[in-house]
Design a protein around this motif. Structure first.
Motif, PDB file in Angstrom:
ATOM      1  N   CYS A  16      60.202  11.109  34.643  1.00  0.00           N
ATOM      2  CA  CYS A  16      59.130  11.964  34.107  1.00  0.00           C
ATOM      3  C   CYS A  16      57.828  11.193  33.931  1.00  0.00           C
ATOM      4  N   ALA A  17      57.953   9.909  33.637  1.00  0.00           N
ATOM      5  CA  ALA A  17      56.753   9.085  33.412  1.00  0.00           C
ATOM      6  C   ALA A  17      55.884   8.999  34.659  1.00  0.00           C
ATOM      7  N   LYS A  18      56.488   9.129  35.835  1.00  0.00           N
ATOM      8  CA  LYS A  18      55.696   8.984  37.066  1.00  0.00           C
ATOM      9  C   LYS A  18      55.530  10.275  37.864  1.00  0.00           C
ATOM     10  N   ASP A  19      56.145  11.369  37.392  1.00  0.00           N
ATOM     11  CA  ASP A  19      56.093  12.621  38.156  1.00  0.00           C
ATOM     12  C   ASP A  19      54.932  13.515  37.751  1.00  0.00           C
ATOM     13  N   ASP A  20      54.610  14.471  38.647  1.00  0.00           N
ATOM     14  CA  ASP A  20      53.555  15.441  38.377  1.00  0.00           C
ATOM     15  C   ASP A  20      54.076  16.557  37.468  1.00  0.00           C
ATOM     16  N   LEU A  21      53.183  17.461  37.098  1.00  0.00           N
ATOM     17  CA  LEU A  21      53.508  18.532  36.150  1.00  0.00           C
ATOM     18  C   LEU A  21      54.639  19.419  36.673  1.00  0.00           C
ATOM     19  N   TYR A  22      54.590  19.751  37.959  1.00  0.00           N
ATOM     20  CA  TYR A  22      55.612  20.634  38.538  1.00  0.00           C
ATOM     21  C   TYR A  22      57.008  20.051  38.362  1.00  0.00           C
ATOM     22  N   HIS A  23      57.181  18.783  38.712  1.00  0.00           N
ATOM     23  CA  HIS A  23      58.517  18.188  38.680  1.00  0.00           C
ATOM     24  C   HIS A  23      58.973  17.840  37.261  1.00  0.00           C
ATOM     25  N   VAL A  24      58.050  17.437  36.400  1.00  0.00           N
ATOM     26  CA  VAL A  24      58.412  17.186  34.998  1.00  0.00           C
ATOM     27  C   VAL A  24      58.920  18.485  34.368  1.00  0.00           C
ATOM     28  N   SER A  25      58.199  19.584  34.615  1.00  0.00           N
ATOM     29  CA  SER A  25      58.552  20.881  34.039  1.00  0.00           C
ATOM     30  C   SER A  25      59.871  21.406  34.602  1.00  0.00           C
ATOM     31  N   THR A  26      60.038  21.284  35.908  1.00  0.00           N
ATOM     32  CA  THR A  26      61.263  21.777  36.548  1.00  0.00           C
ATOM     33  C   THR A  26      62.474  20.983  36.075  1.00  0.00           C
ATOM     34  N   ARG A  27      62.322  19.667  36.008  1.00  0.00           N
ATOM     35  CA  ARG A  27      63.424  18.812  35.544  1.00  0.00           C
ATOM     36  C   ARG A  27      63.795  19.164  34.107  1.00  0.00           C
ATOM     37  N   PHE A  28      62.801  19.310  33.252  1.00  0.00           N
ATOM     38  CA  PHE A  28      63.038  19.645  31.856  1.00  0.00           C
ATOM     39  C   PHE A  28      63.785  20.977  31.739  1.00  0.00           C
ATOM     40  N   ARG A  29      63.314  22.007  32.463  1.00  0.00           N
ATOM     41  CA  ARG A  29      63.934  23.337  32.378  1.00  0.00           C
ATOM     42  C   ARG A  29      65.385  23.305  32.844  1.00  0.00           C
ATOM     43  N   ILE A  30      65.629  22.685  33.971  1.00  0.00           N
ATOM     44  CA  ILE A  30      66.985  22.678  34.520  1.00  0.00           C
ATOM     45  C   ILE A  30      67.942  21.915  33.610  1.00  0.00           C
ATOM     46  N   LEU A  31      67.524  20.766  33.101  1.00  0.00           N
ATOM     47  CA  LEU A  31      68.403  19.992  32.215  1.00  0.00           C
ATOM     48  C   LEU A  31      68.681  20.752  30.916  1.00  0.00           C
ATOM     49  N   ARG A  32      67.669  21.364  30.341  1.00  0.00           N
ATOM     50  CA  ARG A  32      67.891  22.167  29.126  1.00  0.00           C
ATOM     51  C   ARG A  32      68.848  23.335  29.432  1.00  0.00           C
ATOM     52  N   GLN A  33      68.645  23.988  30.558  1.00  0.00           N
ATOM     53  CA  GLN A  33      69.506  25.123  30.909  1.00  0.00           C
ATOM     54  C   GLN A  33      70.951  24.694  31.146  1.00  0.00           C
ATOM     55  N   HIS A  34      71.155  23.430  31.429  1.00  0.00           N
ATOM     56  CA  HIS A  34      72.511  22.902  31.621  1.00  0.00           C
ATOM     57  C   HIS A  34      73.030  22.201  30.363  1.00  0.00           C
ATOM     58  N   GLY A  35      72.361  22.392  29.255  1.00  0.00           N
ATOM     59  CA  GLY A  35      72.884  21.915  27.984  1.00  0.00           C
ATOM     60  C   GLY A  35      72.465  20.518  27.569  1.00  0.00           C
ATOM     61  N   PHE A  36      71.620  19.861  28.363  1.00  0.00           N
ATOM     62  CA  PHE A  36      71.156  18.518  28.007  1.00  0.00           C
ATOM     63  C   PHE A  36      69.952  18.637  27.070  1.00  0.00           C
ATOM     64  N   PHE A  37      70.045  18.062  25.889  1.00  0.00           N
ATOM     65  CA  PHE A  37      68.910  18.141  24.962  1.00  0.00           C
ATOM     66  C   PHE A  37      67.929  17.024  25.278  1.00  0.00           C
ATOM     67  N   VAL A  38      67.061  17.296  26.251  1.00  0.00           N
ATOM     68  CA  VAL A  38      66.042  16.316  26.621  1.00  0.00           C
ATOM     69  C   VAL A  38      64.791  16.587  25.784  1.00  0.00           C
ATOM     70  N   PRO A  39      64.100  15.532  25.343  1.00  0.00           N
ATOM     71  CA  PRO A  39      62.912  15.725  24.492  1.00  0.00           C
ATOM     72  C   PRO A  39      61.745  16.299  25.286  1.00  0.00           C
TER      73      PRO A  39
END
Length: 548
Positions: free
Chosen positions: A97-120
């Protein structure tokens, strides 16, 4: 005799579909065609599985591939592979996330949360300026802004940055949507109407297949797989709907006062589970679901208080069709339909040694009927409760999701254990069931308030707030919409690990909340007053195969 009785009849509009789904023809109903297409799907599945494994070395490619698989409705084919891949995505979350653009940071966050990972969600801070506001420059990245908008809907309590992200992205996407060109304009317009996280999976898949096909960089194997799979599942769903219509007709019920919404009822159930492995669960659930709809109409739009007291008493005693003779004409049919649906569920579940679980549904119906009669008494007495009294005593029970959620578990097999049913039936109800019930109840009350007040009807949540708390109608609606959003945060929290019960069970509750959101989209009661938007969604999922 009964013609002289004053009844709260609602005059619901007739069924839009007629016998369309009884007579529908589909090439995939032919066994030879079906076997040929299933073989093709199997081959494509192997190809996609191979590609999924090959992308593991490229974090962005892997993320985009998983997102495409899920949005194309194919994730049920690769559950284990996706979970394994997401563990790797989760382990590298902060670094990537530190090196990715807005699209990929947002997509990664959404998918991980939807799969039950509590990412900050503090990974979004890098898109803010020194004043703590989101940078205006990110509005130039429309795909990124759209991805941020979608990600913001998986927020939980205390995700303040996501509250800000939702407000920021919604404002800017609304402002720019008419200046965008297709297909991006269509994607933004659709998302503003229906956020992905709150949409019914089949509806969203059907939409995304069209979007994905227009992307010049789309994966041809994945697209072909998605189309074939959708069409095969649609043929299965059409058969199930046809069976439901035949069963309902075969009951020979005299219930012209009720909503004739078999197709919409089945569409609602598909929102809970569309996958082929849940065909048996749908078989059991659809009969109980439709019988519950009739029961709701009997209490709400037909019976007198005297008749409904008798009906409620009948449900409290041991159930038997012989009790029908003691009940008034018309009112008795809702009793008969529910008894028949539960008896057939017992027969079906007996093959698995699970027939005793139907008693949990019977207990829920007893509770539901007692709540329904309390509504009738309040209406008869012209009593307007406070909002808290309304919600705590009857509104959540008569939503009627506490009962509907329990019934949805019946055909799910061993994963729906005794512990699961005990958990779901506890009092007070679990937070996630309470939240799903809140969503359907309040969206229904906002959508149906004006129509229901045109006849003798119980005070809705809107009326409770207006008469007992001094709010204007607009203020009442805004408060209830805030409650709905709060309930979504509760659901999102419950979908994070560690799970209190198995995730497939929790997913049914999440999906039923999604169904309610679609049926009452725009805070309009689409089940009672089937509008063109809902007709189009039903048709896209159940009537029209995707051209290959």
């Amino acid at each position: 005799m009964y013609a002289q009785i004053s009844r709260p009849v609602a005059n619901f509009h007739p069924c839009h579909w007629g016998d369309h789904f009884l007579n529908i023809t589909n090439p995939h109903h032919d066994e030879v065609v079906k076997v040929k297409k299933e073989l093709e799907v199997s081959q494509l599945k192997d190809e996609v599985k191979k590609e999924l494994l090959e992308t593991k070395g490229n974090p962005l490619e892997l993320l985009n591939f998983i997102d495409a698989i899920e949005r194309l409705g194919l994730a049920y084919h690769f559950e284990q592979e996706i979970e394994e891949a997401l563990k790797q995505v989760y382990e590298n979350y902060e670094e990537q996330c530190a090196k990715d653009d807005l699209y990929h940071v947002s997509t990664r966050f959404r998918i991980l949360r939807q799969h039950g990972f509590f990412v900050p969600c503090d990974v979004f801070n890098k898109f803010k300026d020194e004043n703590g506001s989101f940078k205006e420059s990110i509005t130039k990245d429309v795909p990124g802004l759209l991805s941020l908008y979608e990600a913001s809907h998986v927020r939980v309590h205390d995700d303040k940055i996501l509250d800000e992200a939702l407000a920021f992205s919604t404002t800017h996407l609304n402002a720019m949507v008419n200046q965008l060109s297709s297909p991006l304009a269509d994607q933004v317009s659709h998302a503003l109407h229906q956020p992905l996280h709150k949409g019914m999976p089949r509806v969203e898949t059907r939409h995304f297949i069209s979007v994905y096909e227009m992307d010049p960089l789309h994966n041809k194997t994945l697209l072909k797989f998605a189309k074939l799979d959708f069409n095969l599942l649609q043929a299965l769903h059409q058969k199930e709907l046809k069976d439901l219509k035949r069963w309902w007709k075969g009951l020979h019920l005299n219930v012209s006062f009720s909503r004739d919404r078999l197709t919409e009822a089945y569409f609602w159930i598909l929102g809970a589970y569309y996958e082929p492995q849940f065909s048996f669960a749908r078989k059991v659930y659809r009969k109980i679901f439709k019988s519950t709809s009739l029961l709701d109409d009997t209490y709400d739009a037909y019976g007198t208080i005297e008749e409904l007291e008798l009906l409620t008493e009948a449900f409290q005693r041991p159930w038997s069709k012989s009790c029908m003779e003691e009940l008034p004409e018309h009112v008795k049919w809702s009793y008969y339909a529910m008894v028949e649906a539960c008896e057939e569920a017992e027969e079906d579940l007996a093959k698995e040694g699970r027939s005793s679980f139907v008693n949990y549904t019977r207990d829920q119906v007893k509770t539901l009927s007692k709540a329904y009669i309390q509504e009738v008494r309040w209406c008869h007495e012209k009593y307007v409760p406070t909002y808290d009294e309304y919600m705590k005593k009857i509104a959540l029970v008569t939503s009627p999701y506490p009962h509907g959620i329990v019934a949805s578990f019946l055909g799910m097999g061993e994963i729906a254990s005794k512990e699961v049913f005990e958990w779901a039936c506890q009092n007070p109800m679990p937070d996630i069931i309470k939240a799903a019930s809140t969503i359907i109840r309040l969206m229904n009350d906002i959508g149906g308030h004006k129509f229901e007040q045109q006849r003798k009807h119980l005070a809705s949540a809107v009326q409770c707030l207006m008469e007992k708390h001094g709010l204007s109608e607009e203020e009442a609606n805004e408060k209830l919409k805030e409650e709905v959003e709060d309930a979504w945060k509760v659901i999102n929290q419950a979908m994070l690990q560690p799970y209190v019960i198995p995730k497939p069970i929790l997913t049914r509750i999440l999906n039923l909340a999604r169904s309610a959101n679609v049926m009452y989209m725009g805070y309009d009661d689409g089940y009672t007053h089937v509008n063109q938007t809902l007709k189009d969604k039903v048709a896209s999922v159940l009537a029209h195969p995707i051209p290959m």
